[in-house]
Design an enzyme around this catalytic site. Structure first.
Site, PDB file in Angstrom:
ATOM      1  CD  GLU A  92      -2.224  -1.019   2.991  1.00  0.00           C
ATOM      2  OE1 GLU A  92      -2.898  -1.959   3.382  1.00  0.00           O
ATOM      3  OE2 GLU A  92      -2.007  -0.009   3.678  1.00  0.00           O
ATOM      4  CB  CYS A 111       2.128   7.278   4.016  1.00  0.00           C
ATOM      5  SG  CYS A 111       2.391   5.995   5.230  1.00  0.00           S
ATOM      6  CB  CYS A 118       5.832  -5.706   9.500  1.00  0.00           C
ATOM      7  SG  CYS A 118       6.979  -4.970  10.689  1.00  0.00           S
ATOM      8  CB  CYS A 122       3.380  -3.421  16.682  1.00  0.00           C
ATOM      9  SG  CYS A 122       5.131  -3.032  16.678  1.00  0.00           S
ATOM     10  CB  CYS A 125       0.658  -2.717  13.610  1.00  0.00           C
ATOM     11  SG  CYS A 125       1.195  -2.396  11.922  1.00  0.00           S
ATOM     12  CB  CYS A 348       0.372   0.838   9.390  1.00  0.00           C
ATOM     13  SG  CYS A 348       1.768  -0.180   9.041  1.00  0.00           S
TER      14      CYS A 348
HETATM   15  N1  SAH Z   1       7.707   0.029  11.448  1.00  0.00           N
HETATM   16  C1  SAH Z   1       7.700   1.447  11.521  1.00  0.00           C
HETATM   17  C2  SAH Z   1       6.735   2.082  10.537  1.00  0.00           C
HETATM   18  C3  SAH Z   1       5.358   1.586  10.770  1.00  0.00           C
HETATM   19  S1  SAH Z   1       3.933   2.484  10.499  1.00  0.00           S
HETATM   20  C4  SAH Z   1       7.386   1.882  12.933  1.00  0.00           C
HETATM   21  O1  SAH Z   1       6.998   1.036  13.738  1.00  0.00           O
HETATM   22  O2  SAH Z   1       7.535   3.052  13.255  1.00  0.00           O
HETATM   23  C5  SAH Z   1       4.058   4.066  11.177  1.00  0.00           C
HETATM   24  C6  SAH Z   1       3.322   4.314  12.475  1.00  0.00           C
HETATM   25  O3  SAH Z   1       1.949   3.881  12.442  1.00  0.00           O
HETATM   26  C7  SAH Z   1       3.983   3.616  13.641  1.00  0.00           C
HETATM   27  O4  SAH Z   1       4.148   4.500  14.695  1.00  0.00           O
HETATM   28  C8  SAH Z   1       2.968   2.557  13.979  1.00  0.00           C
HETATM   29  O5  SAH Z   1       3.080   2.139  15.299  1.00  0.00           O
HETATM   30  C9  SAH Z   1       1.664   3.271  13.674  1.00  0.00           C
HETATM   31  N2  SAH Z   1       0.511   2.366  13.595  1.00  0.00           N
HETATM   32  C10 SAH Z   1       0.497   1.059  13.274  1.00  0.00           C
HETATM   33  N3  SAH Z   1      -0.731   0.548  13.370  1.00  0.00           N
HETATM   34  C11 SAH Z   1      -1.542   1.556  13.747  1.00  0.00           C
HETATM   35  C12 SAH Z   1      -2.938   1.651  14.029  1.00  0.00           C
HETATM   36  N4  SAH Z   1      -3.737   0.591  13.919  1.00  0.00           N
HETATM   37  N5  SAH Z   1      -3.410   2.847  14.426  1.00  0.00           N
HETATM   38  C13 SAH Z   1      -2.597   3.935  14.536  1.00  0.00           C
HETATM   39  N6  SAH Z   1      -1.280   3.906  14.270  1.00  0.00           N
HETATM   40  C14 SAH Z   1      -0.747   2.728  13.892  1.00  0.00           C
END
Ligand code: SAH
Length: 360
Positions: A92, A111, A118, A122, A125, A348
């Site tokens: 995406e 973005c 990944c 987390c 996510c 994300c």
């Molecule tokens: N791997 C990187 C980039 C990931 S996405 C990182 O962890 O920073 C960028 C941001 O979106 C990160 O801060 C991630 O934690 C956040 N993110 C992921 N899932 C999310 C969700 N469901 N709601 C809000 N933010 C989210």
């Protein structure tokens, strides 16, 4: 690697052209067509002879991305693209349009993804919930910007003319620092003054906190912004949602961030996804304020986007405001990240979750 011309950096392209017995300036002409004119096929490159065009077409693909769906949010501020790669994998890209808002100018942010899936898992996510498939190639990373910039040029050429109005954030699918060398190489291509010419200061790399890679980034000559996904102010809370915290605990993360700031003289952006009942209490806010107070930083508070597989809920707006107030009492500057594209699953990895059945 894909067979796309976008896999080649400038030197690779030059060598490729020289090996064909052509003059080096042909490589410059092709580079310009790809990154300034933003043509989307070999046929449109009018500056090179037919014979060379034919031979390029025989050997190389043009873009490595094929559009599967593009969705626009109701308020028209956000577009989400789902691309198919040569091996059928899906990734995406999100375009966000920001209007002028008092202290910040009208701007556009793209973005981009750095991996298919990944590995870091987390818990809130959507990409983490898909697991890791593979690294993106340089061409697959850079082409996301090329494709979206082309659409922006058609839509509003004036705004994009000023390079400072276009930002790139590595906040799509994947952990950019786990695909380190390709991400750095892609940034150099985005950066190239005779190409896309996107300033390093307009590029942000977001990481969950891979400490050795943050140290490496501090030594690079490119001045990109660093965002660190902190999401909790103590090890217990952080390990519950960010498993990599067990390997790289919070105190080491903070130490590494301090080193990064003193080496680069640049502030760090911390990201904190607010999860109701998990990390959004007054106690959490106080601990976070204490932790971040000594650092040159900016805090982005992000109300969670609910995903298909997790039960996390958004904190109430009163709670968010209270959290932010406590943080500001510690002198830590913060913003609540404006919600964008929630109706098109712009979080994300979320659009892909909806279409994952199309992958294999
Ligand atoms: N791997 C990187 C980039 C990931 S996405 C990182 O962890 O920073 C960028 C941001 O979106 C990160 O801060 C991630 O934690 C956040 N993110 C992921 N899932 C999310 C969700 N469901 N709601 C809000 N933010 C989210």
């Amino acid at each position: 690697m894909t067979n796309s011309i976008f896999e080649k950096n400038k030197e690779d392209l030059k060598k490729f052209i020289l090996d064909k017995g052509e003059k080096p300036y042909r490589a410059d002409q092709i580079w310009r067509s790809m990154y300034v004119d933003l043509y989307d096929n070999f046929n449109d490159i009018s500056t090179i002879p037919c014979k060379l065009k034919k031979s390029l077409k025989n050997e190389l693909e043009f873009s490595p991305l094929k559009l599967v769906v593009k969705k626009k949010s109701k308020d028209k501020s956000t577009d989400k693209y789902l691309w198919r790669l040569h091996d059928n994998k899906l990734i995406e890209t999100v375009l966000m349009r920001y209007d002028e808002d008092g202290h910040r100018r009208k701007r556009r942010t793209v973005c981009i993804s750095s991996q298919v899936g990944c590995a870091l898992d987390c818990k809130f996510c959507a990409t983490g919930q898909q697991g890791f498939s593979r690294q993106l190639t340089i061409g697959e990373i850079v082409s996301q910007v090329v494709k979206v910039k082309k659409e922006l040029l058609k839509e509003d050429p004036k705004i994009i003319k000023d390079q400072n109005n276009l930002n790139i954030v590595f906040m799509g699918m994947g952990e950019p620092l786990a695909n380190y060398s390709r991400v750095i190489e892609s940034i150099k291509i985005l950066n190239d003054q005779k190409g896309l010419n996107i300033g390093a200061r307009n590029i942000t790399v977001s990481t969950v906190g891979l400490l050795p890679r943050i140290q490496e980034l501090a030594e690079e000559k490119i001045q990109v912004n660093l965002a660190v996904s902190i999401h909790a102010p103590d090890n217990k809370t952080r390990s519950e949602t960010v498993p990599i915290n067990k390997k790289y605990p919070l105190e080491d993360l903070i130490e590494t961030c301090k080193d990064y700031i003193s080496k680069t003289n640049r502030k760090i952006f911390f990201e904190y996804v607010l999860l109701s009942g998990q990390n959004d209490s007054e106690e959490h806010a106080n601990k976070l304020g204490k932790l971040l107070r000594p650092l040159l930083c900016h805090l982005n508070l992000i109300p969670v986007n609910p995903t298909f597989k997790s039960n996390f809920e958004r904190s109430g707006s009163e709670n968010i405001d209270k959290f932010r107030k406590i943080i500001s009492n510690f002198g830590v500057p913060s913003t609540i990240r404006m919600e964008k594209g929630i109706d098109i699953n712009a979080g994300c990895g979320q659009l892909k979750s909806e279409f994952i059945h199309l992958e294999d």
